[in-house]
Design a protein around this motif. Structure first.
Motif, PDB file in Angstrom:
ATOM      1  N   LEU A   1     -14.995  35.631 -29.069  1.00 27.23           N
ATOM      2  CA  LEU A   1     -15.200  34.471 -30.482  1.00 27.23           C
ATOM      3  C   LEU A   1     -15.416  35.313 -31.209  1.00 27.23           C
TER       4      LEU A   1
ATOM      5  N   ARG B   1     -19.564  29.742 -35.855  1.00 27.10           N
ATOM      6  CA  ARG B   1     -19.302  29.535 -34.422  1.00 27.10           C
ATOM      7  C   ARG B   1     -20.061  28.639 -34.259  1.00 27.10           C
TER       8      ARG B   1
ATOM      9  N   VAL C   1     -19.274  35.876 -27.246  1.00 23.81           N
ATOM     10  CA  VAL C   1     -19.309  35.664 -28.320  1.00 23.81           C
ATOM     11  C   VAL C   1     -20.101  36.512 -28.961  1.00 23.81           C
TER      12      VAL C   1
END
Length: 280
Positions: free
Chosen positions: A29, A37, A95
């Motif tokens: 991500l 986020r 992430v």
């Protein structure tokens, strides 16, 4: 005293370990800072926790055990990920805000989260001035700041817009997620090949409502961040409003952000941010 060689070797060793972890990732991500986020990570974490039968409520701390950062931090990074033996149920999604690099992210699938550059710049300004206290200038000056303003954002988006062409990817706009959180989250899950449980998905989306997230942040804070949670403008969950830049930028400032984006963004990056409605 720590030697230069020792420090250099530790940096190399860290990169070797991260590349090894990248090979185990089901996806990344990716986003430029202040693109939403934290919110989306919470929704995904809540969903995966439901599928895994996780007994504890999901909060802004334990969510990193489901969707960790792509680093070696023991609390928020890959060491915090609890489900290596249950990847079929809780995929390894790492992430990152890091710049694009084939050697760093290999050929793993990417969810690219983007947001209207005008909203990003406003949010980044408050993050720099009120949350991190690393900038003291005016918003007008921040817009053109080489290290934190539109030039920095443009460089990041240019590199990723080019890199996405070489891998499977899904473009997730903050604006689209705001308009249809459940539908866009389901689309991401399908992209990752995850099982769809509509009840769990609905529950996760409800839990991730902005007001609830904001209350959580006031009560819990964000791990490894020390800031004044009584100051609304210092919060991670500051406003959660698509198009909120209009409340902060005057016409001249909006024009300057748009001018700099036009000058600095590549054609591929312009197509990327157009998915937010920017430039329409």
């Amino acid at each position: 005293m720590d030697s230069v060689f020792g420090r250099a070797w530790r940096r190399v060793e860290k990169q070797i370990r991260l590349v090894a972890f990248a090979g185990q990732a089901d996806g990344f991500l990716i986003s430029y800072p202040k693109s939403g986020r934290t919110w989306f990570r919470f929704v995904l974490s809540h969903y995966f926790a439901s599928l895994a039968g996780f007994p504890e409520p999901i909060d802004l701390h334990n969510m990193f055990s489901f969707v960790p950062n792509f680093d070696l931090d023991p609390v928020r990074g890959i060491p915090a990920y609890r489900f290596r033996e249950r990847k079929g149920m809780v995929p390894a999604i790492f992430v990152s805000h890091l710049n694009y690099s084939t050697s760093r992210f290999l050929r793993r699938p990417v969810i690219m989260m983007i947001r209207d550059p005008r909203d990003v710049i406003v949010s980044a300004y408050f993050h720099a001035t009120r949350h991190k206290h690393r900038y003291e200038g005016r918003l007008s000056d921040f817009i053109s700041d080489r290290d934190q303003g539109v030039p920095a954002m443009s460089g990041y988006l240019n590199r990723w817009a080019s890199g996405l062409s070489n891998r499977a990817h899904f473009i997730l706009s903050y604006e689209g997620l705001t308009a249809d959180t459940e539908g866009q989250t389901e689309a991401v899950l399908r992209f990752l090949g995850c099982r769809i449980d509509r009840e769990a998905l609905h529950t996760a989306v409800v839990a991730g409502r902005f007001e609830a997230m904001q209350e959580r942040e006031r009560a819990e804070g964000i791990p490894a961040h020390d800031y004044d949670r009584s100051d609304m403008e210092s919060m991670r969950m500051r406003r959660g409003k698509a198009g909120g830049f209009r409340d902060y930028l005057n016409d001249a400032q909006v024009a300057e952000v748009e001018r700099l984006c036009s000058a600095h963004l590549t054609s591929a990056a312009k197509r990327l941010v157009a998915r937010t409605g920017f430039g329409a």
